[in-house]
Scaffold this motif. Structure first.
Motif, PDB file in Angstrom:
ATOM      1  N   ARG A   1      -2.587  19.641  39.232  1.00  0.00           N
ATOM      2  CA  ARG A   1      -1.417  20.486  38.961  1.00  0.00           C
ATOM      3  C   ARG A   1      -0.156  19.864  39.542  1.00  0.00           C
ATOM      4  O   ARG A   1       0.874  19.756  38.867  1.00  0.00           O
ATOM      5  CB  ARG A   1      -1.651  21.885  39.536  1.00  0.00           C
ATOM      6  N   LEU A   2      -0.217  19.435  40.801  1.00  0.00           N
ATOM      7  CA  LEU A   2       0.947  18.853  41.467  1.00  0.00           C
ATOM      8  C   LEU A   2       1.349  17.516  40.840  1.00  0.00           C
ATOM      9  O   LEU A   2       2.533  17.207  40.729  1.00  0.00           O
ATOM     10  CB  LEU A   2       0.675  18.687  42.961  1.00  0.00           C
TER      11      LEU A   2
ATOM     12  N   ASP B   1      -1.456  23.582  48.967  1.00  0.00           N
ATOM     13  CA  ASP B   1      -0.362  22.671  48.625  1.00  0.00           C
ATOM     14  C   ASP B   1       0.342  22.183  49.890  1.00  0.00           C
ATOM     15  O   ASP B   1       0.628  20.996  50.026  1.00  0.00           O
ATOM     16  CB  ASP B   1       0.669  23.355  47.723  1.00  0.00           C
TER      17      ASP B   1
ATOM     18  N   ASN C   1       0.888  16.717  37.670  1.00  0.00           N
ATOM     19  CA  ASN C   1       1.512  17.049  36.386  1.00  0.00           C
ATOM     20  C   ASN C   1       2.944  17.534  36.573  1.00  0.00           C
ATOM     21  O   ASN C   1       3.772  17.390  35.674  1.00  0.00           O
ATOM     22  CB  ASN C   1       0.690  18.086  35.631  1.00  0.00           C
ATOM     23  N   GLN C   2       3.242  18.087  37.740  1.00  0.00           N
ATOM     24  CA  GLN C   2       4.603  18.537  38.064  1.00  0.00           C
ATOM     25  C   GLN C   2       5.453  17.389  38.615  1.00  0.00           C
ATOM     26  O   GLN C   2       6.635  17.577  38.876  1.00  0.00           O
ATOM     27  CB  GLN C   2       4.563  19.664  39.098  1.00  0.00           C
ATOM     28  N   GLY C   3       4.841  16.230  38.834  1.00  0.00           N
ATOM     29  CA  GLY C   3       5.564  15.081  39.368  1.00  0.00           C
ATOM     30  C   GLY C   3       5.777  15.135  40.876  1.00  0.00           C
ATOM     31  O   GLY C   3       6.554  14.373  41.429  1.00  0.00           O
ATOM     32  N   ARG C   4       5.046  16.011  41.556  1.00  0.00           N
ATOM     33  CA  ARG C   4       5.218  16.188  42.999  1.00  0.00           C
ATOM     34  C   ARG C   4       4.195  15.414  43.820  1.00  0.00           C
ATOM     35  O   ARG C   4       4.264  15.377  45.036  1.00  0.00           O
ATOM     36  CB  ARG C   4       5.133  17.681  43.339  1.00  0.00           C
TER      37      ARG C   4
END
Length: 94
Positions: free
Chosen positions: A61-62, A12, A64-67
């Protein structure tokens, strides 16, 4: 010399670092993220190839987290439903 596990950045962190270094509004190639991650782990020049699936999973994943934003042909895509060549970028601040 291989970096110690404690000094290795997470995948990440590598992705976010590359996205933050990219000019505003620009994206990065997942391959560049895999290469940078493999290099940070002290792997050989072809070690990055084993990380491409990890990069994609982290990107989904990131996103979907909006990051993070996953783009294809310059447009944001649904992180759970995209195929083919894609790129990664920081979410716009709009």
């Amino acid at each position: 010399m291989t970096p110690s596990p404690d000094s290795r950045p997470s995948l990440d962190a590598v992705i976010f670092g590359l996205c933050s270094e990219a000019p505003a509004g620009r994206t990065i190639c997942p391959t560049d993220a895999a290469k940078a991650y493999a290099e940070s782990r002290g792997e050989d020049e072809l070690g990055w190839r084993s990380h491409l699936t990890e990069v994609r999973r982290a990107a989904v994943r990131l996103a979907n987290q909006g990051r993070l934003v996953i783009t294809r042909k310059g447009k944001a895509v649904d992180p759970n439903d995209f195929r083919g060549v894609y790129r990664l970028g920081a979410p716009s601040s709009e």
